[in-house]
Structure formats: C-alpha cells, structure tokens
Design a protein around this motif. Structure first.
Motif, PDB file in Angstrom:
ATOM      1  N   ARG A  35      13.710  -5.436  -5.926  1.00 56.89           N
ATOM      2  CA  ARG A  35      14.333  -4.987  -4.682  1.00 56.89           C
ATOM      3  C   ARG A  35      14.345  -6.115  -3.653  1.00 56.89           C
ATOM      4  NH1 ARG A  35      14.043   0.513  -2.256  1.00 56.89           N
ATOM      5  NH2 ARG A  35      14.512   0.221  -0.075  1.00 56.89           N
ATOM      6  N   SER A  36      15.439  -6.222  -2.933  1.00 57.21           N
ATOM      7  CA  SER A  36      15.512  -7.256  -1.892  1.00 57.21           C
ATOM      8  C   SER A  36      15.259  -6.681  -0.495  1.00 57.21           C
ATOM      9  CB  SER A  36      16.869  -7.951  -1.923  1.00 57.21           C
ATOM     10  OG  SER A  36      17.894  -7.018  -1.707  1.00 57.21           O
ATOM     11  N   ALA A  37      15.460  -5.394  -0.322  1.00 57.39           N
ATOM     12  CA  ALA A  37      15.241  -4.759   0.981  1.00 57.39           C
ATOM     13  C   ALA A  37      13.753  -4.435   1.153  1.00 57.39           C
ATOM     14  CB  ALA A  37      16.062  -3.475   1.072  1.00 57.39           C
ATOM     15  N   SER A  38      13.338  -4.252   2.383  1.00 55.67           N
ATOM     16  CA  SER A  38      11.941  -3.906   2.636  1.00 55.67           C
ATOM     17  C   SER A  38      11.671  -2.446   2.253  1.00 55.67           C
ATOM     18  CB  SER A  38      11.606  -4.143   4.107  1.00 55.67           C
ATOM     19  OG  SER A  38      12.400  -3.328   4.915  1.00 55.67           O
ATOM     20  N   LEU A  39      10.398  -2.107   2.199  1.00 56.61           N
ATOM     21  CA  LEU A  39       9.991  -0.752   1.825  1.00 56.61           C
ATOM     22  C   LEU A  39       9.901   0.152   3.045  1.00 56.61           C
ATOM     23  CD1 LEU A  39       6.972  -1.468  -0.549  1.00 56.61           C
ATOM     24  CD2 LEU A  39       9.335  -1.037  -1.174  1.00 56.61           C
ATOM     25  N   SER A  40      10.163   1.417   2.818  1.00 56.13           N
ATOM     26  CA  SER A  40       9.874   2.400   3.860  1.00 56.13           C
ATOM     27  C   SER A  40       8.364   2.622   3.869  1.00 56.13           C
ATOM     28  CB  SER A  40      10.598   3.720   3.576  1.00 56.13           C
ATOM     29  OG  SER A  40      10.009   4.371   2.457  1.00 56.13           O
ATOM     30  N   GLU A  41       7.845   3.215   4.904  1.00 53.02           N
ATOM     31  CA  GLU A  41       6.412   3.492   4.971  1.00 53.02           C
ATOM     32  C   GLU A  41       5.985   4.432   3.839  1.00 53.02           C
ATOM     33  OE1 GLU A  41       2.688   2.902   5.758  1.00 53.02           O
ATOM     34  OE2 GLU A  41       4.282   1.834   6.805  1.00 53.02           O
ATOM     35  N   LYS A  42       6.826   5.390   3.500  1.00 50.82           N
ATOM     36  CA  LYS A  42       6.526   6.333   2.412  1.00 50.82           C
ATOM     37  C   LYS A  42       6.444   5.597   1.064  1.00 50.82           C
ATOM     38  CE  LYS A  42       8.028  10.727   0.507  1.00 50.82           C
ATOM     39  NZ  LYS A  42       9.003  11.821   0.578  1.00 50.82           N
ATOM     40  N   GLN A  43       7.371   4.678   0.824  1.00 53.84           N
ATOM     41  CA  GLN A  43       7.356   3.902  -0.419  1.00 53.84           C
ATOM     42  C   GLN A  43       6.120   3.011  -0.480  1.00 53.84           C
ATOM     43  OE1 GLN A  43      11.217   2.144   0.261  1.00 53.84           O
ATOM     44  NE2 GLN A  43      12.068   3.182  -1.539  1.00 53.84           N
ATOM     45  N   ALA A  44       5.796   2.341   0.619  1.00 55.38           N
ATOM     46  CA  ALA A  44       4.624   1.472   0.661  1.00 55.38           C
ATOM     47  C   ALA A  44       3.352   2.275   0.419  1.00 55.38           C
ATOM     48  CB  ALA A  44       4.552   0.741   2.003  1.00 55.38           C
ATOM     49  N   ASN A  45       3.280   3.475   0.985  1.00 52.84           N
ATOM     50  CA  ASN A  45       2.114   4.327   0.794  1.00 52.84           C
ATOM     51  C   ASN A  45       1.968   4.725  -0.667  1.00 52.84           C
ATOM     52  OD1 ASN A  45      -0.151   5.847   1.825  1.00 52.84           O
ATOM     53  ND2 ASN A  45       1.081   7.667   1.409  1.00 52.84           N
ATOM     54  N   ALA A  52      -4.187   1.741  -6.409  1.00 51.89           N
ATOM     55  CA  ALA A  52      -5.567   2.240  -6.429  1.00 51.89           C
ATOM     56  C   ALA A  52      -5.823   3.092  -7.670  1.00 51.89           C
ATOM     57  CB  ALA A  52      -5.847   3.045  -5.168  1.00 51.89           C
ATOM     58  N   ARG A  53      -4.883   3.944  -8.023  1.00 50.55           N
ATOM     59  CA  ARG A  53      -5.025   4.833  -9.179  1.00 50.55           C
ATOM     60  C   ARG A  53      -5.213   4.043 -10.470  1.00 50.55           C
ATOM     61  NH1 ARG A  53      -0.253   8.899  -9.670  1.00 50.55           N
ATOM     62  NH2 ARG A  53      -1.331   9.731  -7.865  1.00 50.55           N
ATOM     63  N   HIS A  54      -4.568   2.897 -10.560  1.00 53.41           N
ATOM     64  CA  HIS A  54      -4.618   2.100 -11.782  1.00 53.41           C
ATOM     65  C   HIS A  54      -5.539   0.883 -11.654  1.00 53.41           C
ATOM     66  CE1 HIS A  54      -1.699   4.643 -13.705  1.00 53.41           C
ATOM     67  NE2 HIS A  54      -0.966   4.582 -12.622  1.00 53.41           N
ATOM     68  N   ALA A  55      -6.440   0.929 -10.668  1.00 51.54           N
ATOM     69  CA  ALA A  55      -7.486  -0.087 -10.472  1.00 51.54           C
ATOM     70  C   ALA A  55      -6.928  -1.509 -10.345  1.00 51.54           C
ATOM     71  CB  ALA A  55      -8.517  -0.008 -11.586  1.00 51.54           C
ATOM     72  N   LEU A  56      -5.816  -1.640  -9.642  1.00 47.70           N
ATOM     73  CA  LEU A  56      -5.242  -2.952  -9.361  1.00 47.70           C
ATOM     74  C   LEU A  56      -5.563  -3.342  -7.919  1.00 47.70           C
ATOM     75  CD1 LEU A  56      -1.804  -2.544 -11.150  1.00 47.70           C
ATOM     76  CD2 LEU A  56      -3.669  -4.059 -11.816  1.00 47.70           C
ATOM     77  N   PRO A  57      -5.466  -4.634  -7.593  1.00 50.23           N
ATOM     78  CA  PRO A  57      -5.741  -5.046  -6.212  1.00 50.23           C
ATOM     79  C   PRO A  57      -4.830  -4.329  -5.213  1.00 50.23           C
ATOM     80  CG  PRO A  57      -5.571  -6.955  -7.652  1.00 50.23           C
ATOM     81  CD  PRO A  57      -5.135  -5.754  -8.450  1.00 50.23           C
ATOM     82  N   ALA A  58      -5.302  -4.228  -3.993  1.00 49.74           N
ATOM     83  CA  ALA A  58      -4.554  -3.556  -2.939  1.00 49.74           C
ATOM     84  C   ALA A  58      -3.339  -4.374  -2.503  1.00 49.74           C
ATOM     85  CB  ALA A  58      -5.477  -3.339  -1.739  1.00 49.74           C
ATOM     86  N   LEU A  59      -2.471  -3.735  -1.762  1.00 49.86           N
ATOM     87  CA  LEU A  59      -1.312  -4.383  -1.147  1.00 49.86           C
ATOM     88  C   LEU A  59      -1.672  -4.672   0.308  1.00 49.86           C
ATOM     89  CD1 LEU A  59       1.742  -5.108  -1.459  1.00 49.86           C
ATOM     90  CD2 LEU A  59       2.229  -2.816  -0.596  1.00 49.86           C
ATOM     91  N   THR A  60      -1.401  -5.894   0.759  1.00 50.82           N
ATOM     92  CA  THR A  60      -1.675  -6.213   2.161  1.00 50.82           C
ATOM     93  C   THR A  60      -0.786  -5.359   3.050  1.00 50.82           C
ATOM     94  OG1 THR A  60      -0.107  -8.028   2.124  1.00 50.82           O
ATOM     95  CG2 THR A  60      -2.414  -8.576   1.703  1.00 50.82           C
ATOM     96  N   ALA A  61      -1.057  -5.343   4.316  1.00 48.36           N
ATOM     97  CA  ALA A  61      -0.409  -4.438   5.270  1.00 48.36           C
ATOM     98  C   ALA A  61       1.096  -4.296   5.069  1.00 48.36           C
ATOM     99  CB  ALA A  61      -0.712  -4.881   6.689  1.00 48.36           C
ATOM    100  N   GLY A  62       1.834  -5.383   5.182  1.00 47.12           N
ATOM    101  CA  GLY A  62       3.280  -5.279   5.049  1.00 47.12           C
ATOM    102  C   GLY A  62       3.773  -5.436   3.623  1.00 47.12           C
ATOM    103  N   GLY A  63       3.127  -6.310   2.893  1.00 50.69           N
ATOM    104  CA  GLY A  63       3.545  -6.569   1.526  1.00 50.69           C
ATOM    105  C   GLY A  63       4.934  -7.165   1.439  1.00 50.69           C
ATOM    106  N   GLU A  64       5.353  -7.856   2.498  1.00 51.59           N
ATOM    107  CA  GLU A  64       6.727  -8.351   2.564  1.00 51.59           C
ATOM    108  C   GLU A  64       6.858  -9.834   2.272  1.00 51.59           C
ATOM    109  OE1 GLU A  64       9.306  -6.422   2.863  1.00 51.59           O
ATOM    110  OE2 GLU A  64       8.088  -4.650   3.182  1.00 51.59           O
ATOM    111  N   ASP A  65       5.729 -10.538   2.154  1.00 58.14           N
ATOM    112  CA  ASP A  65       5.808 -11.982   1.885  1.00 58.14           C
ATOM    113  C   ASP A  65       6.285 -12.251   0.472  1.00 58.14           C
ATOM    114  OD1 ASP A  65       4.793 -12.262   4.376  1.00 58.14           O
ATOM    115  OD2 ASP A  65       2.774 -12.822   3.751  1.00 58.14           O
ATOM    116  N   GLY A  66       6.707 -13.472   0.231  1.00 56.96           N
ATOM    117  CA  GLY A  66       7.051 -13.887  -1.118  1.00 56.96           C
ATOM    118  C   GLY A  66       8.466 -13.773  -1.364  1.00 56.96           C
TER     119      GLY A  66
END
Length: 66
Positions: A35-45, A52-66
């Motif tokens: 995806r090239s567009a940013s996430l909605s708050e619901k999608q990010a949540n 968390a459910r799959h024991a992977l590292p967390a996503l930083t606040a925005g998760g928009e870098d990169g």
C-alpha cells in the motif's frame, strides 16, 4: 527484544510469513504490504493487535517511515 517496526508495510510482510494467519488476516496484511497510502487509525490498531497476537515486534506510533 526485537526492534519495533517503523514501517507498516514491513510489519504486514512479516505477518504474511506467520503460519497460522486466518484468511481474513492474510487478506488484510496482503493489502497493506504494498500500500502506498497511509493507514487509518482503525487499520493501524488492527495491525498492532495482529503483531501482538503473533508475537512479532510492535509497530511504532505512526508506522509511516520507510
């Protein structure tokens, strides 16, 4: 502890490697992975919940870098 994801696309790709994703979770992550567009708050949540459910590292606040 692993470094948190700073990009939601990388987090979604990591989730796609998990063996126990439901079809709905896989479709969601597949859609986010390139995806090239940013996430909605619901999608990010939901992405944070899946990480968390799959024991992977967390996503930083925005998760928009990169």
């Amino acid at each position: 502890m692993a470094e948190p994801f700073t990009d939601f696309r990388a987090a979604a790709r990591a989730l796609l490697t998990v063996d126990v994703l439901s079809e709905k979770e896989g479709q969601f992550c597949g859609g986010l992975a390139f995806r090239s567009a940013s996430l909605s708050e619901k999608q990010a949540n939901w992405l944070r919940i899946l990480l968390a459910r799959h024991a992977l590292p967390a996503l930083t606040a925005g998760g928009e870098d990169g």
